[in-house]
Design a protein around this motif. Structure first.
Motif, PDB file in Angstrom:
ATOM      1  N   VAL A  59       0.907  -1.182   0.064  1.00 33.87           N
ATOM      2  CA  VAL A  59       0.056   0.009   0.127  1.00 33.87           C
ATOM      3  C   VAL A  59       0.850   1.360   0.004  1.00 33.87           C
ATOM      4  CG1 VAL A  59      -1.856   1.355   1.219  1.00 33.87           C
ATOM      5  CG2 VAL A  59      -1.807  -1.233   1.165  1.00 33.87           C
ATOM      6  N   GLU A  60       0.679   2.105  -1.049  1.00 33.43           N
ATOM      7  CA  GLU A  60       1.070   3.300  -1.096  1.00 33.43           C
ATOM      8  C   GLU A  60       0.312   4.502  -0.458  1.00 33.43           C
ATOM      9  OE1 GLU A  60       3.443   4.550  -4.468  1.00 33.43           O
ATOM     10  OE2 GLU A  60       4.580   2.647  -4.283  1.00 33.43           O
ATOM     11  N   ILE A  61       0.637   5.506   0.426  1.00 33.50           N
ATOM     12  CA  ILE A  61      -0.273   6.651   0.684  1.00 33.50           C
ATOM     13  C   ILE A  61       0.567   7.685   0.449  1.00 33.50           C
ATOM     14  CG2 ILE A  61      -1.238   7.276   2.795  1.00 33.50           C
ATOM     15  CD1 ILE A  61      -1.030   4.575   4.166  1.00 33.50           C
ATOM     16  N   GLN A 104       4.698   3.818   2.852  1.00 34.74           N
ATOM     17  CA  GLN A 104       4.422   2.544   2.199  1.00 34.74           C
ATOM     18  C   GLN A 104       4.312   1.672   3.253  1.00 34.74           C
ATOM     19  OE1 GLN A 104       7.570   1.418  -0.814  1.00 34.74           O
ATOM     20  NE2 GLN A 104       6.937   3.007  -2.186  1.00 34.74           N
ATOM     21  N   ARG A 105       3.443   0.488   3.144  1.00 32.29           N
ATOM     22  CA  ARG A 105       3.006  -0.316   4.073  1.00 32.29           C
ATOM     23  C   ARG A 105       2.626  -1.880   3.304  1.00 32.29           C
ATOM     24  NH1 ARG A 105      -1.104   3.074   8.057  1.00 32.29           N
ATOM     25  NH2 ARG A 105       0.204   5.000   8.213  1.00 32.29           N
ATOM     26  N   ILE A 106       2.769  -2.778   4.110  1.00 30.20           N
ATOM     27  CA  ILE A 106       2.356  -4.230   3.872  1.00 30.20           C
ATOM     28  C   ILE A 106       1.408  -4.528   4.607  1.00 30.20           C
ATOM     29  CG2 ILE A 106       3.122  -6.093   3.596  1.00 30.20           C
ATOM     30  CD1 ILE A 106       5.033  -5.250   1.701  1.00 30.20           C
ATOM     31  N   LEU A 107       0.168  -4.654   4.030  1.00 31.11           N
ATOM     32  CA  LEU A 107      -1.146  -5.030   4.612  1.00 31.11           C
ATOM     33  C   LEU A 107      -1.751  -6.198   4.280  1.00 31.11           C
ATOM     34  CD1 LEU A 107      -2.713  -1.632   5.421  1.00 31.11           C
ATOM     35  CD2 LEU A 107      -1.487  -2.610   6.866  1.00 31.11           C
ATOM     36  N   GLU A 136      -9.841 -10.527  -6.112  1.00 30.69           N
ATOM     37  CA  GLU A 136      -8.451  -9.632  -5.989  1.00 30.69           C
ATOM     38  C   GLU A 136      -9.143  -8.009  -5.906  1.00 30.69           C
ATOM     39  OE1 GLU A 136      -4.592  -7.766  -8.340  1.00 30.69           O
ATOM     40  OE2 GLU A 136      -5.329  -9.745  -8.894  1.00 30.69           O
ATOM     41  N   SER A 137     -10.079  -7.747  -6.843  1.00 29.48           N
ATOM     42  CA  SER A 137     -10.654  -6.520  -6.891  1.00 29.48           C
ATOM     43  C   SER A 137     -11.201  -5.890  -5.931  1.00 29.48           C
ATOM     44  CB  SER A 137     -11.218  -6.059  -8.421  1.00 29.48           C
ATOM     45  OG  SER A 137     -12.585  -7.088  -8.193  1.00 29.48           O
ATOM     46  N   SER A 138     -12.109  -6.836  -5.216  1.00 26.14           N
ATOM     47  CA  SER A 138     -12.925  -6.418  -3.943  1.00 26.14           C
ATOM     48  C   SER A 138     -12.122  -6.420  -2.858  1.00 26.14           C
ATOM     49  CB  SER A 138     -14.086  -7.512  -3.745  1.00 26.14           C
ATOM     50  OG  SER A 138     -13.656  -8.886  -3.407  1.00 26.14           O
ATOM     51  N   ALA A 139     -10.970  -7.134  -2.823  1.00 23.76           N
ATOM     52  CA  ALA A 139     -10.073  -7.295  -1.745  1.00 23.76           C
ATOM     53  C   ALA A 139      -9.122  -5.895  -1.887  1.00 23.76           C
ATOM     54  CB  ALA A 139      -9.085  -8.270  -1.648  1.00 23.76           C
ATOM     55  N   LYS A 140      -8.857  -5.538  -3.016  1.00 22.30           N
ATOM     56  CA  LYS A 140      -7.960  -4.336  -3.194  1.00 22.30           C
ATOM     57  C   LYS A 140      -8.920  -2.914  -2.666  1.00 22.30           C
ATOM     58  CE  LYS A 140      -5.580  -1.644  -6.821  1.00 22.30           C
ATOM     59  NZ  LYS A 140      -4.997  -1.595  -8.302  1.00 22.30           N
ATOM     60  N   ALA A 141     -10.084  -3.222  -3.017  1.00 19.69           N
ATOM     61  CA  ALA A 141     -11.143  -1.892  -2.671  1.00 19.69           C
ATOM     62  C   ALA A 141     -11.069  -1.756  -1.181  1.00 19.69           C
ATOM     63  CB  ALA A 141     -12.388  -2.203  -3.363  1.00 19.69           C
ATOM     64  N   THR A 142     -11.380  -2.987  -0.615  1.00 20.46           N
ATOM     65  CA  THR A 142     -11.432  -3.086   0.798  1.00 20.46           C
ATOM     66  C   THR A 142     -10.127  -2.527   1.543  1.00 20.46           C
ATOM     67  OG1 THR A 142     -13.121  -4.901   0.644  1.00 20.46           O
ATOM     68  CG2 THR A 142     -11.890  -4.710   2.665  1.00 20.46           C
ATOM     69  N   VAL A 143      -8.993  -3.032   1.150  1.00 17.85           N
ATOM     70  CA  VAL A 143      -7.964  -2.531   1.852  1.00 17.85           C
ATOM     71  C   VAL A 143      -7.680  -1.068   1.690  1.00 17.85           C
ATOM     72  CG1 VAL A 143      -6.005  -2.819  -0.015  1.00 17.85           C
ATOM     73  CG2 VAL A 143      -5.305  -2.992   2.231  1.00 17.85           C
ATOM     74  N   GLU A 173      -3.903  10.410  -1.327  1.00 24.89           N
ATOM     75  CA  GLU A 173      -3.906   9.367  -2.512  1.00 24.89           C
ATOM     76  C   GLU A 173      -3.363   7.919  -2.078  1.00 24.89           C
ATOM     77  OE1 GLU A 173      -2.463  10.315  -6.448  1.00 24.89           O
ATOM     78  OE2 GLU A 173      -2.774  12.110  -6.017  1.00 24.89           O
ATOM     79  N   VAL A 174      -4.415   6.933  -2.007  1.00 24.86           N
ATOM     80  CA  VAL A 174      -3.879   5.618  -1.443  1.00 24.86           C
ATOM     81  C   VAL A 174      -4.006   4.525  -2.615  1.00 24.86           C
ATOM     82  CG1 VAL A 174      -4.630   3.835   0.056  1.00 24.86           C
ATOM     83  CG2 VAL A 174      -4.963   6.133   0.663  1.00 24.86           C
ATOM     84  N   SER A 175      -2.963   3.749  -3.016  1.00 16.13           N
ATOM     85  CA  SER A 175      -3.319   2.875  -3.908  1.00 16.13           C
ATOM     86  C   SER A 175      -2.596   1.664  -3.398  1.00 16.13           C
ATOM     87  CB  SER A 175      -2.094   3.399  -5.201  1.00 16.13           C
ATOM     88  OG  SER A 175      -0.736   3.306  -4.863  1.00 16.13           O
ATOM     89  N   ALA A 176      -2.861   0.330  -3.872  1.00 22.05           N
ATOM     90  CA  ALA A 176      -2.577  -0.795  -3.520  1.00 22.05           C
ATOM     91  C   ALA A 176      -2.384  -1.826  -4.788  1.00 22.05           C
ATOM     92  CB  ALA A 176      -3.731  -1.441  -2.494  1.00 22.05           C
ATOM     93  N   ARG A 177      -1.255  -2.657  -4.384  1.00 29.05           N
ATOM     94  CA  ARG A 177      -0.704  -3.570  -5.399  1.00 29.05           C
ATOM     95  C   ARG A 177      -0.704  -4.881  -4.525  1.00 29.05           C
ATOM     96  NH1 ARG A 177       3.921  -5.984  -6.022  1.00 29.05           N
ATOM     97  NH2 ARG A 177       4.914  -4.516  -4.724  1.00 29.05           N
TER      98      ARG A 177
END
Length: 183
Positions: free
Chosen positions: A52-54, A62-65, A103-110, A130-134
């Motif tokens: 996750v990038e914030i 950056q965090r790992i969640l 994956e898409s719903s988990a990404k939206a949730t995180v 801005e929050v993005s997740a990979r």
């Protein structure tokens, strides 16, 4: 019986048993209210990991969640670094939940959970957020110990995170109860 990747537990079965049946006022109250400890079992919940990038007011974090892959209802699981091969073990078990989120719903949730956490720290501290997740490929299961008590009228559970060594609350118990009820 499926083989799953599990974050290496820091609490053994014997340590969990000792924790669930330790002396003291809390244990006395639990035993009186819910009955004696009947058994201890392992239980595993799958999590999807995200980098996750914030970006907040020009600062980059950056965090790992990890987000539970069962419904996204549990609190995010935070990691200092992405778990490597030395941090996981393979376990053959039936005591695991199946992945039920894509994956898409988990990404939206995180992303949503990170935003809520940030807004809870203070709305006025947020600037140009801005929050993005990979997704980091391959889910990982978090191990839990479950203490089962039986008062003769009702069966209750005490759940311990086997990595963090902390007792869990109602959300994890609800996930466990739904899984048991569905079987």
């Amino acid at each position: 019986m499926p083989t799953i990747r599990v974050l290496t537990p820091k609490v053994t079965r014997e340590q969990a048993l000792a924790e669930f049946s330790s002396g003291g006022l809390t244990e006395y109250w639990r035993g009186a209210a819910y009955g004696p400890l009947r058994s201890v079992a392992d239980f595993y919940i799958p999590f999807r990991l995200f980098q996750v990038e914030i970006s907040n007011g020009g600062k980059l974090d950056q965090r790992i969640l990890g987000i539970d892959a069962v419904g996204g209802s549990l609190s995010p699981y935070s990691f200092a670094t992405a778990p490597c091969a030395d941090d996981v073990i393979s376990v053959d078990t039936r005591n695991c939940l199946q992945v039920s989120t894509d994956e898409s719903s988990a990404k939206a949730t995180v992303i949503s959970k990170v935003q809520r956490i940030l807004f809870a720290t203070g709305f006025f501290r947020i600037g140009n957020l801005e929050v993005s997740a990979r997704e980091i490929p391959g889910e990982i299961h978090i191990p839990y110990w479950v203490g089962v008590r039986d008062s003769g009228r009702k069966v209750t559970f005490t759940v311990m995170d086997a990595v963090r060594r902390q007792l869990e609350g109602g959300k994890v118990k609800l996930v466990l109860h739904r899984w048991i009820s569905s079987r």
